[in-house]
Design a protein around this motif. Structure first.
Motif, PDB file in Angstrom:
ATOM      1  N   ASP A  32       0.835  -1.222   0.000  1.00  0.00           N
ATOM      2  CA  ASP A  32       0.000   0.000   0.000  1.00  0.00           C
ATOM      3  C   ASP A  32       0.856   1.252   0.000  1.00  0.00           C
ATOM      4  O   ASP A  32       0.537   2.241  -0.666  1.00  0.00           O
ATOM      5  CB  ASP A  32      -0.921   0.024   1.231  1.00  0.00           C
ATOM      6  N   ALA A  35       2.115   1.821  -3.374  1.00  0.00           N
ATOM      7  CA  ALA A  35       1.046   2.340  -4.242  1.00  0.00           C
ATOM      8  C   ALA A  35       0.837   3.835  -3.996  1.00  0.00           C
ATOM      9  O   ALA A  35       0.650   4.615  -4.943  1.00  0.00           O
ATOM     10  CB  ALA A  35      -0.240   1.568  -3.991  1.00  0.00           C
ATOM     11  N   ASP A  36       0.902   4.254  -2.722  1.00  0.00           N
ATOM     12  CA  ASP A  36       0.756   5.684  -2.400  1.00  0.00           C
ATOM     13  C   ASP A  36       1.895   6.492  -3.005  1.00  0.00           C
ATOM     14  O   ASP A  36       1.686   7.574  -3.548  1.00  0.00           O
ATOM     15  CB  ASP A  36       0.742   5.905  -0.877  1.00  0.00           C
ATOM     16  N   LEU A  38       3.648   5.746  -5.634  1.00  0.00           N
ATOM     17  CA  LEU A  38       3.494   5.807  -7.093  1.00  0.00           C
ATOM     18  C   LEU A  38       2.385   6.777  -7.479  1.00  0.00           C
ATOM     19  O   LEU A  38       2.507   7.509  -8.470  1.00  0.00           O
ATOM     20  CB  LEU A  38       3.220   4.402  -7.647  1.00  0.00           C
ATOM     21  N   ALA A  39       1.330   6.795  -6.664  1.00  0.00           N
ATOM     22  CA  ALA A  39       0.237   7.752  -6.942  1.00  0.00           C
ATOM     23  C   ALA A  39       0.766   9.181  -6.852  1.00  0.00           C
ATOM     24  O   ALA A  39       0.434  10.038  -7.674  1.00  0.00           O
ATOM     25  CB  ALA A  39      -0.908   7.522  -5.954  1.00  0.00           C
ATOM     26  N   GLU A  43       1.665   7.870 -11.091  1.00  0.00           N
ATOM     27  CA  GLU A  43       1.670   6.565 -11.766  1.00  0.00           C
ATOM     28  C   GLU A  43       0.477   5.732 -11.296  1.00  0.00           C
ATOM     29  O   GLU A  43       0.010   5.896 -10.176  1.00  0.00           O
ATOM     30  CB  GLU A  43       2.959   5.802 -11.397  1.00  0.00           C
ATOM     31  N   PRO A  44      -0.018   4.823 -12.135  1.00  0.00           N
ATOM     32  CA  PRO A  44      -1.135   3.957 -11.702  1.00  0.00           C
ATOM     33  C   PRO A  44      -0.713   3.033 -10.565  1.00  0.00           C
ATOM     34  O   PRO A  44       0.452   2.615 -10.493  1.00  0.00           O
ATOM     35  CB  PRO A  44      -1.466   3.147 -12.962  1.00  0.00           C
ATOM     36  N   ARG A  45      -1.698   2.714  -9.707  1.00  0.00           N
ATOM     37  CA  ARG A  45      -1.394   1.914  -8.514  1.00  0.00           C
ATOM     38  C   ARG A  45      -0.947   0.484  -8.859  1.00  0.00           C
ATOM     39  O   ARG A  45      -0.239  -0.149  -8.097  1.00  0.00           O
ATOM     40  CB  ARG A  45      -2.616   1.872  -7.583  1.00  0.00           C
ATOM     41  N   ARG A  47       1.194  -0.528 -10.714  1.00  0.00           N
ATOM     42  CA  ARG A  47       2.654  -0.634 -10.820  1.00  0.00           C
ATOM     43  C   ARG A  47       3.300  -1.003  -9.461  1.00  0.00           C
ATOM     44  O   ARG A  47       4.436  -1.464  -9.422  1.00  0.00           O
ATOM     45  CB  ARG A  47       3.259   0.678 -11.308  1.00  0.00           C
ATOM     46  N   ALA A  48       2.540  -0.807  -8.387  1.00  0.00           N
ATOM     47  CA  ALA A  48       3.075  -1.114  -7.058  1.00  0.00           C
ATOM     48  C   ALA A  48       3.448  -2.590  -6.953  1.00  0.00           C
ATOM     49  O   ALA A  48       4.449  -2.956  -6.352  1.00  0.00           O
ATOM     50  CB  ALA A  48       2.060  -0.750  -5.979  1.00  0.00           C
ATOM     51  N   ARG A  49       2.631  -3.448  -7.562  1.00  0.00           N
ATOM     52  CA  ARG A  49       2.908  -4.889  -7.501  1.00  0.00           C
ATOM     53  C   ARG A  49       4.226  -5.207  -8.216  1.00  0.00           C
ATOM     54  O   ARG A  49       5.049  -5.975  -7.724  1.00  0.00           O
ATOM     55  CB  ARG A  49       1.737  -5.634  -8.149  1.00  0.00           C
TER      56      ARG A  49
END
Ligand code: SF4
Length: 371
Positions: A32, A35-36, A38-39, A43-45, A47-49
């Motif tokens: 998470d 993801a934050d 990257l946001a 960038e789209p979330r 991509r976090a994976r």
């Protein structure tokens, strides 16, 4: 906490190190949090994976290796973040036991030890949770210079990632013991965060049942851990069957007597359904006699227990303590087993690598001081 026998903490907060560097470490972040981040970078979330896999599973050392991320993003990540927190200073390999002992260097120049053991049933690692230790156990090399600081969750997990990198293609680390330098329950929050990160399926994907926390017997920490709802194994470093002897070997025993520590260990076993391991370092003519074996058997008889006997590795700084001969080890084990207590003897790593935990770091420090 500043009880008798404890040594003072020298540096309080490792997070300050990274603030000073002006960059955020990626290793240590949850999915998470990535993801934050990257946001924030637009960038789209999803991509976090991908990023999480590069950091924890593939363990890359360079942003350029993250080939499924756009070049623009890789550049921005390199500006804002730190990828790895450890660098390998030395690695000693023992061919006979397929064991490698690593000395890692951290961002502030501190050094920590970790061990990779390749066995037929899988690869296991022993990792460190603090730089030094303040618990003052009288047989231990890690505590000689006291505690320098806690490791961050990222620094704890990065030890595993760095060692997994050394394995042949297709192999992974499948079990972890937090039994290197330091008292894990004194660094509770970072340790728990690290354990959750190790378990992430897109990362190291290590089952909770394959993770063991070793403690010198911090009763409140043991009880708190029991409430986490995680089926991790608890290993209690007992090392003596009486309060008198335990207090001589482990200052922590002055705070929590053996009765309280054993009650907390039993409570942990009942709450989690996990068998508790009792670690017992055998020191010649100190705690390895038949009376101690019989007393230990009486303490543990009937409980869901497993005793791991560890013949003492000689420590440069503790010449008064010696490793017992095989005969004494066998006698101790036989007494426990005759009372129905499951007992194993930890295998020796052999050769130079057999150096007791903390000694590699102490020797490296002494070499540095001589220069
Ligand atoms: S045995 Fe463990 S708790 Fe005791 S001083 Fe050494 S590292 Fe610390």
């Amino acid at each position: 906490m500043q009880e008798p026998g404890y040594m003072p903490l020298k540096i309080a907060d490792p997070a300050l190190l990274f603030e000073a560097l002006g960059k955020t470490p990626l290793v240590g972040m949850t999915p998470d949090e990535m993801a934050d981040l990257l946001a924030e970078l637009g960038e789209p979330r999803f991509r976090a994976r991908q990023l999480f896999q590069w950091v924890y599973q593939k363990g890359v050392k360079d942003f350029a290796a993250m080939t499924n991320l756009p070049a623009r993003l890789r550049e921005r990540l390199a500006e804002r973040t730190i990828l790895r927190l450890l660098e390998t200073e030395t690695a000693q390999y023992d061919q006979k036991t397929s064991t490698t002992k690593f000395l890692f260097r951290l961002h502030d120049g501190s050094k920590v030890e970790s061990v990779l053991m390749r066995q037929s049933w899988g690869n296991s690692v022993c990792i460190t949770t603090q730089v030094g230790c303040r618990m003052g156990c009288t047989f231990c090399a890690s505590t000689v210079g006291g505690l320098v600081r806690n490791l961050t969750a990222g620094e704890i997990v990065d030890q595993i990632v760095m060692m997994q990198r050394e394995l042949p293609e297709g192999e992974r680390v499948s079990s972890v013991v937090l039994m290197g330098s330091g008292e894990p329950l004194e660094n509770y929050d970072h340790v728990l965060r690290a354990i959750r990160l190790m378990h992430e399926p897109d990362g190291l994907n290590i089952g909770y049942r394959h993770i063991t926390i070793s403690t010198s017997g911090i009763v409140p920490g043991m009880l708190k851990l029991a409430e986490e709802g995680l089926p991790i194994t608890l290993a209690l470093s007992l090392h003596a069957p009486t309060n008198e002897l335990r207090r001589q070997l482990m200052p922590v025993a002055r705070i929590w007597p053996i009765e309280e520590v054993l009650a907390a260990a039993r409570a942990y076993g009942e709450k989690t359904g996990r068998r508790v391991t009792y670690e017992y370092i055998l020191i010649e003519e100190v705690n390895d006699g038949p009376e101690e074996a019989a007393a230990l058997a009486r303490l543990l008889k009937g409980s869901l227990a497993h005793v791991n006997l560890i013949p003492m590795n000689p420590v440069d700084e503790r010449p008064q303590y010696r490793r017992p001969g095989q005969e004494r080890v066998n006698r101790f084990k036989a007494i426990l087993e005759s009372s129905g207590v499951a007992t194993t003897v930890r295998r020796s790593m052999g050769g130079e690598i057999d150096a007791a935990c903390g000694q590699l770091r102490n020797r490296a420090q002494r070499r540095q001081q001589r220069r």
